[in-house]
Write a protein that holds these residues in place. Structure first.
Motif, PDB file in Angstrom:
ATOM      1  N   ILE A  92       0.864  -1.180   0.000  1.00  0.00           N
ATOM      2  CA  ILE A  92       0.000   0.000   0.000  1.00  0.00           C
ATOM      3  C   ILE A  92       0.901   1.230   0.000  1.00  0.00           C
ATOM      4  O   ILE A  92       1.589   1.504   0.987  1.00  0.00           O
ATOM      5  N   PRO A  93       0.936   1.992  -1.087  1.00  0.00           N
ATOM      6  CA  PRO A  93       1.819   3.169  -1.141  1.00  0.00           C
ATOM      7  C   PRO A  93       1.510   4.153  -0.018  1.00  0.00           C
ATOM      8  O   PRO A  93       0.357   4.297   0.411  1.00  0.00           O
ATOM      9  N   LEU A  94       2.546   4.836   0.448  1.00  0.00           N
ATOM     10  CA  LEU A  94       2.393   5.758   1.576  1.00  0.00           C
ATOM     11  C   LEU A  94       1.405   6.878   1.279  1.00  0.00           C
ATOM     12  O   LEU A  94       0.772   7.422   2.189  1.00  0.00           O
ATOM     13  N   GLU A  95       1.282   7.241  -0.007  1.00  0.00           N
ATOM     14  CA  GLU A  95       0.386   8.344  -0.349  1.00  0.00           C
ATOM     15  C   GLU A  95      -1.093   7.951  -0.344  1.00  0.00           C
ATOM     16  O   GLU A  95      -1.979   8.800  -0.484  1.00  0.00           O
ATOM     17  N   VAL A  96      -1.380   6.650  -0.186  1.00  0.00           N
ATOM     18  CA  VAL A  96      -2.777   6.189  -0.172  1.00  0.00           C
ATOM     19  C   VAL A  96      -3.449   6.615   1.133  1.00  0.00           C
ATOM     20  O   VAL A  96      -2.956   6.347   2.229  1.00  0.00           O
ATOM     21  N   LYS A  97      -4.571   7.307   0.987  1.00  0.00           N
ATOM     22  CA  LYS A  97      -5.355   7.736   2.142  1.00  0.00           C
ATOM     23  C   LYS A  97      -6.605   6.872   2.294  1.00  0.00           C
ATOM     24  O   LYS A  97      -6.928   6.432   3.398  1.00  0.00           O
ATOM     25  N   GLU A  98      -7.320   6.644   1.187  1.00  0.00           N
ATOM     26  CA  GLU A  98      -8.556   5.844   1.234  1.00  0.00           C
ATOM     27  C   GLU A  98      -8.306   4.484   0.590  1.00  0.00           C
ATOM     28  O   GLU A  98      -7.763   4.396  -0.521  1.00  0.00           O
ATOM     29  N   TYR A  99      -8.719   3.449   1.305  1.00  0.00           N
ATOM     30  CA  TYR A  99      -8.485   2.068   0.875  1.00  0.00           C
ATOM     31  C   TYR A  99      -9.840   1.364   0.876  1.00  0.00           C
ATOM     32  O   TYR A  99     -10.460   1.187   1.922  1.00  0.00           O
ATOM     33  N   LEU A 100     -10.298   0.973  -0.312  1.00  0.00           N
ATOM     34  CA  LEU A 100     -11.630   0.381  -0.443  1.00  0.00           C
ATOM     35  C   LEU A 100     -11.517  -1.077  -0.876  1.00  0.00           C
ATOM     36  O   LEU A 100     -11.051  -1.367  -1.979  1.00  0.00           O
ATOM     37  N   ALA A 101     -11.926  -1.974  -0.003  1.00  0.00           N
ATOM     38  CA  ALA A 101     -12.001  -3.385  -0.362  1.00  0.00           C
ATOM     39  C   ALA A 101     -13.316  -3.632  -1.093  1.00  0.00           C
ATOM     40  O   ALA A 101     -14.386  -3.206  -0.642  1.00  0.00           O
ATOM     41  N   VAL A 102     -13.226  -4.297  -2.239  1.00  0.00           N
ATOM     42  CA  VAL A 102     -14.423  -4.674  -2.997  1.00  0.00           C
ATOM     43  C   VAL A 102     -14.533  -6.190  -2.885  1.00  0.00           C
ATOM     44  O   VAL A 102     -13.776  -6.922  -3.513  1.00  0.00           O
ATOM     45  N   ASP A 103     -15.446  -6.627  -2.065  1.00  0.00           N
ATOM     46  CA  ASP A 103     -15.603  -8.052  -1.784  1.00  0.00           C
ATOM     47  C   ASP A 103     -17.068  -8.402  -1.961  1.00  0.00           C
ATOM     48  O   ASP A 103     -17.713  -7.867  -2.855  1.00  0.00           O
ATOM     49  N   MET A 104     -17.642  -9.230  -1.116  1.00  0.00           N
ATOM     50  CA  MET A 104     -19.042  -9.626  -1.313  1.00  0.00           C
ATOM     51  C   MET A 104     -19.895  -9.194  -0.140  1.00  0.00           C
ATOM     52  O   MET A 104     -19.408  -9.061   0.980  1.00  0.00           O
ATOM     53  N   GLY A 105     -21.165  -8.970  -0.425  1.00  0.00           N
ATOM     54  CA  GLY A 105     -22.129  -8.691   0.613  1.00  0.00           C
ATOM     55  C   GLY A 105     -22.808  -9.982   1.037  1.00  0.00           C
ATOM     56  O   GLY A 105     -23.349 -10.708   0.207  1.00  0.00           O
ATOM     57  N   ALA A 106     -22.775 -10.277   2.330  1.00  0.00           N
ATOM     58  CA  ALA A 106     -23.307 -11.550   2.836  1.00  0.00           C
ATOM     59  C   ALA A 106     -24.819 -11.465   3.038  1.00  0.00           C
ATOM     60  O   ALA A 106     -25.338 -10.485   3.578  1.00  0.00           O
ATOM     61  N   ILE A 107     -25.502 -12.513   2.600  1.00  0.00           N
ATOM     62  CA  ILE A 107     -26.968 -12.576   2.658  1.00  0.00           C
ATOM     63  C   ILE A 107     -27.398 -13.663   3.632  1.00  0.00           C
ATOM     64  O   ILE A 107     -26.799 -14.734   3.688  1.00  0.00           O
ATOM     65  N   GLY A 108     -28.437 -13.378   4.406  1.00  0.00           N
ATOM     66  CA  GLY A 108     -28.963 -14.379   5.332  1.00  0.00           C
ATOM     67  C   GLY A 108     -29.933 -13.741   6.303  1.00  0.00           C
ATOM     68  O   GLY A 108     -30.236 -12.545   6.222  1.00  0.00           O
ATOM     69  N   GLU A 109     -30.397 -14.530   7.245  1.00  0.00           N
ATOM     70  CA  GLU A 109     -31.345 -14.050   8.239  1.00  0.00           C
ATOM     71  C   GLU A 109     -30.730 -12.909   9.042  1.00  0.00           C
ATOM     72  O   GLU A 109     -29.600 -13.012   9.521  1.00  0.00           O
TER      73      GLU A 109
END
Length: 344
Positions: free
Chosen positions: A229-246
């Motif tokens: 992660i470069p030092l200049e990175v301020k915002e880090y967004l993980a794009v993964d999955m949204g979990a579904i269930g009760e």
């Protein structure tokens, strides 16, 4: 929407490339080839992931998005006296979710054999109380599709302890817009990122901030995106999955925005910004909490990086099992990512 067709096409392609954590070279090479065709500069890190860069009007602060291409899988733990295999799991799945699944065994020399994952008591005509046998590692075997009746005959095939085992994804895209397959977590998000990158490149838009895209390859075992992660990175967004269930708000049509997972809350202002952007571009979204979940963004924080972290992704049903999502979830997630990347 042409970009959605591209996303689905890329998704089907990478779903059919086996890539359990620890054995991702083939799919990473494919990602690199696609980035090269798009004319996007990229490098490979020492862990085997890919980092692509889109230069922006400003280099500081920079942004980083990550999605992971590694999947659940297994390794050969033992070769039984009758020639069948015992497995050890890679990633957090339960054995009942892979019982009866077809699989591929890749030897150290690169030869691939097929087999089926079964319990030690698979026949109702022989085992009266088969349903009482716990679905544990010790009670599961791989029946090879080869003529082998002993450990020696299996070893003569080139199969050994430590060989990787991949699960047949069984990809299907239905006329009603559903995509059902194993490993939508997180290849759906990898395909979405490729689609968004393609959109930006072809549109000629200059992003306000330089943005890095990390395709990580060890997320399922906990440390895919915690480095490079470069030092200049301020915002880090993980794009993964949204979990579904009760008890969850996420469904198969939305982009899910995570407020909290097992690591704790995600950055409040960043989440609120993502919600506002989703509303502005009319992307159908849900805010949710995933109680038994961790992401590359939370791994990055544990590694000590000073970043603002967020997590979004398409809603995916039956995570770490027979997963399913809808094209609308892919489209809504792509909409939100594009809006975020072009925002100040």
């Amino acid at each position: 929407m042409k970009s959605l067709d591209y996303i689905v096409e890329q998704l089907v392609t990478i779903l059919n490339i086996p890539s359990p954590s620890g054995n991702t070279e083939q799919v990473i090479r494919y990602i690199e080839q696609e980035l090269t065709q798009l004319g996007v500069p990229h490098v490979r890190n020492h862990k085997g992931g890919v980092i692509a860069t889109l230069e922006g009007k400003k280099d500081r602060p920079a942004r980083m998005l990550t999605a992971h291409v590694d999947t659940l899988g297994a390794m050969v733990k033992e070769i039984h006296a009758n020639g069948t295999l015992r497995l050890t799991s890679i990633g957090g799945f339960r054995w009942h979710s892979v019982k009866g699944e077809y699989c591929w065994i890749e030897t150290a020399e690169g030869k691939v054999y097929t087999g089926t994952i079964l319990s030690k008591q698979p026949s109702v005509h022989v085992y009266r109380e088969m349903e009482k046998l716990p679905r544990t590692e010790e009670n599961m075997i791989v029946r090879l599709d080869e003529v082998t009746r002993s450990a020696e005959e299996t070893r003569k095939l080139g199969i050994e302890v430590g060989d990787f085992v991949s699960f047949d994804p069984r990809v299907q895209v239905t006329d009603s817009g559903f995509i059902k397959s194993r490993h939508l977590d997180d290849k759906a998000s990898v395909a979405i990122l490729l689609g968004v990158i393609k959109q930006i490149v072809e549109s000629g838009v200059k992003l306000p901030y330089t943005t890095y895209f990390l395709i990580s390859n060890n997320e399922e075992i906990g440390y895919g995106g915690n480095s490079n992660i470069p030092l200049e990175v301020k915002e880090y967004l993980a794009v993964d999955m949204g979990a579904i269930g009760e008890g969850q708000t996420t469904d198969e049509y939305c982009v899910s925005i995570c407020a909290k997972d097992s690591s704790g809350p995600y950055h409040k202002e960043f989440r609120q910004k993502l919600v506002k952007l989703a509303q502005e571009v009319e992307a159908y979204y849900k805010v949710d909490i995933y109680p038994y979940y961790g992401s590359d963004a939370s791994a990055a924080l544990r590694a000590g990086h000073d970043i603002i972290h967020g997590l979004i992704g398409p809603g995916i049903d039956a995570s770490h099992s027979h997963e399913r999502t809808h094209k609308e979830a892919l489209e809504n997630t792509a909409k939100l990512i594009r809006a975020y990347l072009e925002s100040e």
